[in-house]
Structure formats: structure tokens, C-alpha cells
Design an enzyme around this catalytic site. Structure first.
Site: not given
Ligand code: 9PG
Length: 545
Positions: A336, A395
Site C-alpha cells: 500500500d 477506500d
């Protein structure tokens, strides 16, 4: 279609340009679908204008990064909210060229409109992007301040003409796949992820609770992989030392594997928090500015620095970290905040930020061997060929929508919208991760319709299916939706409505060849009724047609 290449009207054949110490040579091929531009460049090219054409009234604008938006835009589109994001998080989150974004619409890698597409097929050294100048679209390759002694390949450009935007994007994606010699991982994961219920408060008892719940009812929870997200580590950068209360990484993976799942783990491998041991011990490993570590972004209440992936010791550390994770038993690696490695700045070797990124990613890819690598927070085109799966949106969250801005914080609406609009990347660039399904019916702010919309769409799209719920909160209906999503996978999906053909935020999905046969799904993400194939689709809901 009329357009210019390198400042001259486009025509098939060879061309050469020399300026300062730069030597550019290109070949323009014409074929029935359009044009292909290939070539080489040597010297210090800086920013090259490759393409110029009259701007269409609306087009698909794509951001360079996983979390960045993809949306219909016009030449007048502006993003005033970016200023706050640059101030609070990072100038480098939404472009390696932050100043460009302030001036007007920027479409990274490609621009597509009804009847045409211009798109770069790779980003190996340069950052390819499109801007709007007055009434014109301009396509650029930015080589930053790198210098090439001998000729290197230009990022190829395809110009496609004719047809609906969905077909043009599919054609573009096939060319990217071929140019990147992409091999799609035959395993399309179904799994569990800890993030969207526990967030950073994840404790070891929470992991065990969900592991036991999943192992106790495999019919309800048909997961292949069980992935621990952010929260287990002591500091951003110190991946091998879990927090007190956790077993060591070998113990963590063993607990997952003992219950019959592949073990997955989250890292942000190019990031180092100011408070980490990694940063304290190796300040010289960071991308720098004026010889000092250069802040990359703010996160976890800390300043985060970016590793210089051209530094031999950093490469050894990355290699050791990922071989270590594999040896500990992890076979699903969510990596990430990858954009950090592509931050412009001073590095050991003077390569472009894109080259630095790809060098770092190649070390991880090699160390990960054949295990599943899921990219996140990543520059998209530079990652082609280096990951198995990729997050292609902002997200998600246990709520639908907050502000009507494409650069806002987590929410289910924008996560799903990106998944629909970036479907053309699925099984061409990699496997798309539309972000997790949240299917619990308690401790959640998503309606039954919203949860169903997300689950059915992800299934019809054949995307990765990862649930992120405390499993004890998932009732029979949640488990049923999960099963539905999985049963809908396996087909080739096409999405219509990218330019608002069914009204804003309404889409028609069609999947063929999957386990469920031919499926058409109307997906209405908007707050009003939409009509699709003569059927009225209620706000924030899906309808099988
Ligand atoms: C863990 C999370 C989850 C999630 C990732 C990523 O811009 N931001 O400040 C920002 C913070 C976190 C974030 C995305 C953007 O989420 O996408 O799935 O793994 O990290 O911290």
C-alpha cells in the site's frame, strides 16, 4: 480524426526531431483501428508534447493512482478541493506533477471520449498525461530531469477512432496488456480483510475471533485468503515486529494457515514514519531534498518519508522483507501507499521517479515469487505487469457518501464508481480489486440496497471479492449476498454509462460466460430514479434486468 504528433499534423511514416541535446525518432503506423506511435529518445528530454487535438465537449478523465478518481469531465472542470488535500496529506498523492493539477483537468495515461481515445500504452520511464489548453487536448510525456546517454524507447501512444467509449477503453486495455506482456493470475481471490471494521484498532483477539468464525462456517464464508491489514505493526516501516499482544509473523501466518486459509498481510513497503526504527537507523535511505530526507505524506498522525528504491541497501532491505514475509508463511501481500516510491526528489541514481518506482516494485515482485501481490495507493500504468491485483478506487467505508467531491475521504459511493469506470483494466492490466464488501447489518451506515448494489456489481464485474466485516455481525442475508457476488463472477463484463448516457452515476453492466450465464445489471449509484432498458431503477440500488 485530425490531430498533431510532436507539433506537426499526424501522418504515417518516420519522423525525427532534434533540439538541444535531445534526439527523438518515431514511427507512426496507421491501421484500421487508428494510429500507433513508437520511437526512441536520447538526451535530456524533460517534458515532450506528443499529441494535440481539438478538445471534445466531454471525456473520461482518469487519475494516475489507485485512490484517484475517474469520471466524466469537460474542459471547464476544476478541482478546488485539491488544495486542502495537498496541504493536509501530500502534494504527491494525486500526481507526480502537483502543479499541473491546479491548472485544469489532467487525465493521466489516456483520454477517452465518444468516438475517440488517445492513450499511452506503458509508463516505464516517463509520466504520460493529458492536459486541456484552451480548446485543445495535449498529450505529454514527462521525463523529469533524467538524462539518457543512449536512446530509450518512448512510451508508445495509441490513437483509436470510432465507436462508443466503452469499446475504445477495452481496445486500449488490450493494447496495454500486449505492450506489458501481462499474465493474469488464474486465482481470482475470495477473502476476508480486517480493515473496514477494525481499522487501526485491530487486536490479536479480533483476528482469532474472525478466523474461528470463518473456519466454523465455510459455506457461509467461502474464503480462500484471510488478510490482516494495517494495525498489527509497531510502526510504519517496522513490518517484521508486530505490536505487543500479537505473535511473531510466523505465528500470525500459522494461525491463519492452520484453519485452512492462505495468509495475507498488509504493508506500506516504500514508507517510513518519522517515529520508525527504519527511519532512525537509515535516514540516508530516504528520497531527499537538499540532502535531507524529504517528507512525502502525512499519515497516522506522523510525517512519512519515502524509501529511495535506487539505493542498493534499500533494495536489499526490500528483498529481505518480502522474502521474510514469504518465509513466515504469507502468500497474499497487500502492498500500500506505493505512490511514495514515485515522489520526485533526490535519489542515489538519477532516474525518473517512475523508473525508481518500477525498480522498487520489481524487487518486491521478484522476492514475492509466485505469491499474490495486491497493489494499493499505486501509480496505475507503471504497475502493469508487476502486480496480480490492484485497488482501482478510493477506500470504501461503512457509509455511502459524504461530500459530492471526487477527492473526498473514504466512502462506498466513490469506491464503487471507480470500480465501474475502471472495469476495462480488469483482466487486462491485472485483476481489479473494487475494495471490500461490507455486508454486516449492524454497526454500519449502508442500507440493504446499497450493500446489495455493491455486492452484485462486484460479482458481475468478476472482480476480487473481499469481505471486511466482523463476521459475527454478518447475518444470513449478508452471507447470502456474499455467495451471490461470488456466484456472479467468472464472466467477461462490459460497463455502459461512463459518460452519463443513463443520467449521472447510472450504469448498465453486462456479463457473459460466467457461472450465472448472461447477466445484465442496472446499477444506479445516484440519488434519483434512473431508467435503464425501460425499467425504473430506484436510487442507490441495483436491478437484475
Ligand atoms: C490502512 C488502509 C487500508 C486501505 C488502504 C489505505 O489519503 N489518505 O490519507 C489515505 C489513508 C488511508 C488509506 C487511503 C488513503 O487507506 O486503501 O485499504 O489498507 O490504507 O491504513
Amino acid at each position: 480524426m485530425k490531430f498533431q504528433l510532436f507539433g506537426q499534423p499526424a501522418r504515417a511514416g518516420r519522423l525525427a526531431r532534434h533540439w538541444e541535446n535531445v534526439r527523438l525518432e518515431a514511427v507512426v503506423e496507421r491501421n484500421p483501428r487508428g494510429w500507433l506511435v513508437k520511437g526512441t529518445v536520447a538526451g535530456r528530454p524533460g517534458r515532450i508534447e506528443v499529441f494535440r487535438a481539438p478538445a471534445p465537449p466531454s471525456f473520461v478523465l482518469n487519475n494516475w493512482q489507485s485512490w484517484g478518481p475517474i469520471q466524466a469531465a469537460t474542459p471547464a472542470t476544476r478541482f478546488p478541493e485539491l488544495e486542502a488535500i495537498v496541504r493536509d496529506y501530500s502534494p504527491y498523492l494525486f500526481s507526480p506533477l502537483p502543479d499541473e493539477l491546479q491548472r485544469g483537468p489532467v487525465g493521466d495515461y489516456f483520454l477517452a471520449w465518444d468516438g475517440g481515445l488517445a492513450g499511452f500504452l506503458a509508463s516505464r520511464r516517463a509520466h504520460p498525461f493529458f492536459t486541456v489548453e484552451g480548446n485543445e487536448l495535449v498529450g505529454w510525456l514527462d521525463y523529469f530531469d533524467a538524462e539518457f546517454e543512449s536512446p530509450v524507447a518512448l512510451e508508445p501512444l495509441a490513437v483509436l477512432a470510432g465507436g462508443p467509449v466503452a469499446d475504445l477503453l477495452d481496445g486500449y486495455a488490450r493494447l496495454v496488456k500486449r505492450a506489458g506482456r501481462v499474465r493474469i493470475n488464474p486465482w481470482n481471490p475470495a477473502g476476508w480483510c480486517s480493515w473496514y471494521h477494525y481499522f487501526g484498532r485491530l487486536g490479536w483477539p479480533d483476528v482469532l475471533e474472525n478466523l474461528d468464525a470463518a473456519a466454523a462456517d465455510r459455506r457461509a464464508f467461502p474464503f480462500d485468503v484471510f488478510q490482516v491489514d494495517d494495525g498489527y505493526e509497531t510502526e510504519i516501516g517496522d513490518w517484521m515486529s508486530p505490536k505487543p499482544g500479537y505473535p511473531d509473523l510466523g505465528g500470525l501466518a500459522r494461525a491463519i494457515k492452520a484453519r485452512g486459509f492462505r495468509a495475507g498481510i498488509w504493508t506500506a513497503p516504500f514508507s517510513a514514519a518519522e517515529t520508525s526504527r527504519l527511519f532512525a537507523e537509515h535516514p540516508g535511505w530516504m528520497v531527499a531534498d537538499g540532502g535531507r530526507p524529504k517528507p512525502c505524506y502525512r499519515g497516522w498522525g506522523r510525517t512519512i518519508y519515502a524509501l529511495d528504491t535506487t539505493h542498493p541497501e534499500v533494495r536489499e532491505w526490500l528483498d529481505a522483507t518480502f522474502r521474510g514475509l514469504r518465509r513466515a508463511g504469507f502468500s497474499y501481500l497487500k502492498i500500500d501507499f506505493l505512490f511514495a516510491a514515485a515522489m520526485p526528489g533526490e535519489r542515489r541514481r538519477r532516474v525518473t521517479p517512475i523508473q525508481a518506482y518500477r525498480e522498487g516494485m520489481r524487487v518486491i515482485r521478484r522476492a514475492a515469487c509466485r505469491e499474490f501481490v495486491l497493489g494499493c495507493g499505486a501509480p496505475l500504468l507503471p504497475s502493469v505487469g508487476l502486480v496480480d491485483g490492484m485497488r482501482i478506487g478510493e477506500d470504501t467505508a461503512p457509509h455511502w457518501k459524504t461530500k459530492p467531491s471526487p477527492f473526498q475521504g473514504p466512502n462506498a459511493f466513490f469506491a464503487l464508481k471507480n470500480a465501474l469506470m475502471r472495469q476495462f483494466m480488469h483482466r487486462t492490466f491485472w485483476l481489479n480489486d473494487p475494495d471490500c464488501l461490507l455486508l454486516r447489518d449492524r454497526e454500519i451506515d449502508l442500507s440493504r440496497n446499497e450493500r446489495e448494489l455493491y455486492a452484485l456489481a462486484a460479482g458481475v464485474l468478476d472482480n476480487m471479492i473481499i469481505d471486511s466485516d466482523r463476521l459475527s455481525l454478518l447475518g444470513p442475508d449478508g452471507a447470502w449476498l456474499l455467495g451471490r457476488a461470488l456466484a456472479l463472477r467468472g464472466g467477461r463484463a462490459r460497463v455502459e454509462g461512463l459518460l452519463g448516457e443513463f443520467g449521472e452515476d447510472a450504469y448498465r453492466l453486462e456479463s457473459r460466460g460466467g457461472r450465472a450465464g448472461h447477466v445484465s445489471l442496472a446499477a444506479n449509484l445516484s440519488d434519483g430514479d434512473r431508467t435503464i432498458d425501460g425499467r425504473t431503477v430506484a436510487p442507490r440500488s441495483a436491478l437484475i434486468l
